[in-house]
Scaffold this motif. Structure first.
Motif, PDB file in Angstrom:
ATOM      1  N   ALA A 161       0.773  -1.301  -0.208  1.00  0.00           N
ATOM      2  CA  ALA A 161       0.029   0.162   0.084  1.00  0.00           C
ATOM      3  C   ALA A 161       0.785   1.381  -0.137  1.00  0.00           C
ATOM      4  CB  ALA A 161      -0.874   0.066   1.275  1.00  0.00           C
ATOM      5  N   ASN A 162       1.893   1.202   0.661  1.00  0.00           N
ATOM      6  CA  ASN A 162       2.865   2.503   0.743  1.00  0.00           C
ATOM      7  C   ASN A 162       3.300   2.790  -0.619  1.00  0.00           C
ATOM      8  OD1 ASN A 162       2.440   3.208   3.736  1.00  0.00           O
ATOM      9  ND2 ASN A 162       4.556   2.530   4.118  1.00  0.00           N
ATOM     10  N   ASN A 163       3.796   1.805  -1.182  1.00  0.00           N
ATOM     11  CA  ASN A 163       4.359   1.991  -2.516  1.00  0.00           C
ATOM     12  C   ASN A 163       3.313   2.672  -3.545  1.00  0.00           C
ATOM     13  OD1 ASN A 163       5.799  -0.054  -1.108  1.00  0.00           O
ATOM     14  ND2 ASN A 163       7.509   0.159  -2.767  1.00  0.00           N
ATOM     15  N   ILE A 164       2.055   2.088  -3.434  1.00  0.00           N
ATOM     16  CA  ILE A 164       0.972   2.510  -4.346  1.00  0.00           C
ATOM     17  C   ILE A 164       0.639   3.812  -4.281  1.00  0.00           C
ATOM     18  CG2 ILE A 164      -1.538   1.870  -4.976  1.00  0.00           C
ATOM     19  CD1 ILE A 164      -1.133  -0.822  -4.472  1.00  0.00           C
ATOM     20  N   VAL A 165       0.387   4.173  -2.768  1.00  0.00           N
ATOM     21  CA  VAL A 165      -0.095   5.716  -2.647  1.00  0.00           C
ATOM     22  C   VAL A 165       0.762   6.511  -2.816  1.00  0.00           C
ATOM     23  CG1 VAL A 165      -1.953   4.652  -1.070  1.00  0.00           C
ATOM     24  CG2 VAL A 165       0.327   5.343  -0.136  1.00  0.00           C
ATOM     25  N   TYR A 166       2.261   6.260  -2.738  1.00  0.00           N
ATOM     26  CA  TYR A 166       3.427   7.017  -2.832  1.00  0.00           C
ATOM     27  C   TYR A 166       3.209   7.520  -4.590  1.00  0.00           C
ATOM     28  CZ  TYR A 166       8.060   9.206  -3.705  1.00  0.00           C
ATOM     29  OH  TYR A 166       9.046   9.729  -4.151  1.00  0.00           O
ATOM     30  N   GLN A 203      -2.669  13.260  -1.111  1.00  0.00           N
ATOM     31  CA  GLN A 203      -1.932  13.399   0.176  1.00  0.00           C
ATOM     32  C   GLN A 203      -2.678  13.128   1.301  1.00  0.00           C
ATOM     33  OE1 GLN A 203       1.337  14.581   0.932  1.00  0.00           O
ATOM     34  NE2 GLN A 203       1.585  14.616  -1.453  1.00  0.00           N
ATOM     35  N   MET A 204      -4.025  13.185   1.081  1.00  0.00           N
ATOM     36  CA  MET A 204      -4.868  12.730   2.267  1.00  0.00           C
ATOM     37  C   MET A 204      -4.897  11.286   2.437  1.00  0.00           C
ATOM     38  SD  MET A 204      -6.808  13.098   4.997  1.00  0.00           S
ATOM     39  CE  MET A 204      -7.642  14.834   4.460  1.00  0.00           C
ATOM     40  N   MET A 205      -4.904  10.366   1.148  1.00  0.00           N
ATOM     41  CA  MET A 205      -4.923   9.032   1.051  1.00  0.00           C
ATOM     42  C   MET A 205      -3.444   8.608   1.289  1.00  0.00           C
ATOM     43  SD  MET A 205      -6.312   8.296  -2.847  1.00  0.00           S
ATOM     44  CE  MET A 205      -5.453   6.587  -2.597  1.00  0.00           C
TER      45      MET A 205
END
Length: 753
Positions: free
Chosen positions: A32-37, A80-82
């Motif tokens: 998830a971290n990589n996707i939202v980044y 940014q909120m995500m």
């Protein structure tokens, strides 16, 4: 020709954001971290790109591009909120309380921007300046509300969320906050503050320049397992900005001088000299002093660390005890890294046995359990330094089920609050591990701190290795001294025993002289009596003849015993094996001692089993053994009886001679059978001590064992003694063979000459 420097930098920022997003996304596309980044930096790239087209409209009008910029800014805000929700990981909480106001405010903002069209009145492009300037309408304030309030809500939510993180995740939070501050604060000023306060929208062109710190800072925290400290990042950032500013200043001077001197054909060399002088002056008077000031400001902590490290090195170089070395390293770690909990365990490389441990800072963890964790670490071939946060991160990144041993390591780290383990580089047979807890603020060690810690560990490895060698030398010296003392005591005992043996030998010589003189004296006296009384009293003749015969036999027996003992000592006794009827030999020996039994007034019992088989032994030696044992039993029995019995099994015949004499003390039993040894329990007794040379049992024990048997003694004071010996059963073995002690004969060789 003017150069659009801001536009070029903006496009570079767009490109850099896209590249960072792609790299981070494909590093782990399922995380998830990589996707939202990736979504976040792509939204920044889109916003920066449309901002470039707003200031450099190739197609469409500037006001149309500005609306797209505002829509892109909303997309960037939602991204940014995500990102704040997922980074560094989701936690239970009412996120909707922060997200709902934002989405509510987006409704009127979208209305005034896209439907009412009251945010932008008009926009004008200035191509010579590579900039567009807009006139804001009454709806501009409504447009700014979602962004300004959204930034505030994200900050509140994330700061509240960040309190729950420790270690690696806490460092990620710090990098996010740093990047967000470096991006959001300037953006709010140039995109919202200045336009609202002054009505001037020209600073819009600089907005994308502030987006890159966030992308680099957060991307760095996702891609890396160990980080630089925030202080080092700030120092390097300021140095970069100073260097960039100076480089841009030099570039501007170069462009200006190029245009005025070469393009305009203005051959004013003085201007060129002035430009060069100004450039050098700025470098010497501004750039270099500011850089030095910056380095000195940020390097004060480094100087303090260096001083502590020097003290640590000095102590480590001279200390030779492990306990003090451990105290020194724990004190140094506390001063440099602010880590209160530290421990050391040393173990043998070969069998993983604990040789030293200092683990009291880590609660109830046992050295044995810790060694099992270290063994798992070695078997799994994990990283050189085992960091708790890095293991957890790898488990998160790995989509497959983790090895149970890795799970066990993580549990052990969490239970004992261990942040990392660093192995010693030991060249001795001992190996070791340094254990560290967390800082008080739960912040992980940075890259440079880990490197410094590795240097400390390498130093302490050498110091502990030296201390181990020193202890081994000390232990060896102590052991050597103990062995010298022990050997000295043994030598003193041997000397004392030798002196006692010499004394015994002298005593035995006296006794033997007495024993040998007694029969000879009897013979002499009886011969003299025969001379006197043979004619006057012939009846007494036989009595004196019997005495002479008995004395001569005794003399011969003593001489035979001496000869046999000498041969036994020189390993020269000849054993001629034969088929010996042990029952008959016992009977003959009993008859030979009938007169002795009658004179003592005791009984002689024979419990010989009539089925006792013959033995494979030397007949003469068997007779000698029986005579010695029966004679001793009669000699040392004052009342009661002497009993001879036999029993047998498939391989051996066992003969027992039991008496009811005074008995032998237990402490004397192991010494029976030694040459010249005689028991002293008759001293101080009313019983007269029997004579003897101390050679009879020596010969008896030696002959029994030489013929393949065994002999032992059981005795109890005032109850008597039991001598038991065994001889091999005759099973058709070769008759007349002898066991020679001569090595040539044993090898089948003949000796000539």
């Amino acid at each position: 020709m003017p150069i659009n420097a801001i536009g070029i930098i903006t496009l570079l920022i767009v490109f850099l954001n896209v590249v960072l997003g792609v790299i981070v996304f494909f590093k782990n596309p399922k995380r998830a971290n990589n996707i939202v980044y990736a979504i976040s930096v792509f939204s920044i790239a889109i916003w920066a790109l449309v901002t470039f087209f707003y200031n450099n409209p190739i197609f469409f009008t500037p006001d149309y591009w500005l609306k797209i910029v505002y829509v892109a800014s909303y997309g960037m805000l939602i991204a940014q909120m995500m990102f704040a929700y997922y980074f560094p990981k989701r936690i239970p909480g009412k996120f909707w309380l922060f997200a709902l106001p934002l989405f509510i405010l987006l409704i009127p903002s979208a209305y005034v921007l896209l439907i009412e069209n009251s945010v932008v009145v008009t926009a004008r492009h200035y191509p010579e300046l590579f900039i567009s300037v807009a006139e804001m309408g009454p709806g501009y304030f409504v447009y700014t509300l979602p962004n300004t309030l959204g930034i505030l809500l994200i900050a509140v939510y994330f700061l509240n969320k960040s309190k729950q993180f420790i270690g690696y995740e806490k460092a990620q939070v710090h990098f996010y906050i740093l990047g967000a501050l470096l991006m959001m604060v300037p953006l709010v000023i140039v995109d919202y503050g200045i336009p609202l306060l002054t009505g001037d929208t020209s600073p819009f062109v600089y907005g994308p320049l502030f987006a890159i710190p966030f992308s680099i800072s957060v991307g760095y925290s996702i891609l890396k397992s160990r980080f630089l400290t925030i202080k080092v990042v700030l120092r390097n950032s300021f140095l970069f900005l100073f260097s960039l500013g100076y480089a841009m200043l030099v570039l501007l001077f170069f462009v200006d001088s190029y245009e005025s001197f070469f393009l305009n054909q203005n051959n004013n060399y003085l201007n060129l000299v002035i430009y060069c002088a100004i450039t050098i002056a700025v470098y010497l008077l501004a750039y270099r002093p500011l850089v030095n000031l910056l380095l000195n400001t940020f390097s004060q902590d480094e100087k303090n660390k260096e001083e502590v490290l020097n003290n640590f090195t000095q102590v480590s170089n001279i200390e030779l005890t492990i306990d003090r070395l451990v105290i020194n390293v724990k004190r140094t770690i506390k001063q440099i890294f602010m880590i209160e909990k530290a421990g050391i365990i040393l173990f043998d490389k070969r069998d993983f046995s604990v040789r030293y441990e200092s683990l009291k800072d880590f609660g109830e963890i046992s050295p044995e359990y810790l060694l099992q964790i270290i063994r798992n670490w070695s078997d799994l071939s994990l990283s050189q330094i085992l960091v708790s946060d890095e293991i957890k991160r790898e488990m998160t990144l790995n989509s497959q089920e983790s090895d149970p041993r890795i799970i066990e390591i993580v549990k052990a780290f969490e239970k004992s609050e261990i942040s990392m383990m660093i192995p010693f580089n030991s060249r001795t047979q001992l190996n070791g591990v340094l254990l560290l807890g967390y800082r008080a603020d739960k912040y992980p060690l940075s890259v440079d701190e880990v490197e410094l810690l590795e240097k400390i560990t390498a130093n302490i490895s050498v110091s502990i290795g030296r201390a181990v060698l020193y202890q081994e030398v000390e232990t060896f010296n102590k052991s050597l001294q103990e062995k010298v003392n022990e050997q000295t005591k043994e030598l003193q005992i041997k000397v004392k025993e030798l002196e006692e043996a010499r004394k015994k030998e002298a005593d035995m010589i006296d006794i033997m002289g007495h024993e040998l003189r007694t029969p000879a004296t009897v013979v002499k006296l009886n011969v003299e009596l025969l001379e006197k009384f043979i004619e006057s009293n012939p009846a007494e003749f036989k009595k004196y003849i019997d005495r002479i015969k008995k004395s001569v036999e005794t003399e011969i027996g003593l001489i035979n015993t001496l000869l046999t003992s000498a041969k036994l000592e020189g390993d020269k006794v000849e054993i001629r094996h034969d088929n010996v009827d042990i029952k008959s030999e016992i009977e003959m020996a009993a008859h030979g001692h009938e007169m002795d039994v009658q004179e003592k007034g005791i009984q002689f019992n024979s419990n010989v089993d009539p089925n006792t088989p013959n033995v494979y032994a030397d007949r003469v030696r068997v007779v000698e053994i029986l005579n010695n044992l029966i004679s001793n039993a009669i000699k040392y029995t004052q009342e009661g009886a002497v009993t001879v019995s036999t029993k047998y099994d498939e391989n051996f015949v066992t003969v027992t001679i039991q008496d009811t004499g005074k008995g032998i003390p237990k402490e004397n039993l192991p010494k029976l059978g030694e040459k010249f040894y005689r028991i002293d329990n008759y001293l101080g007794s009313e019983i007269v001590r029997p004579g003897g040379t101390g050679l009879g049992l020596y010969v008896t024990f030696g002959l029994v064992r030489l013929m393949g048997g065994d002999i032992w003694v059981e005795s109890e004071i005032d109850k008597g003694s039991t001598f038991t010996f065994t001889l091999p059963v005759y099973k058709g073995q070769e008759i007349g063979s002898s066991d020679s002690s001569n090595m040539f004969e044993k090898l089948g060789l003949k000796k000539y000459g």
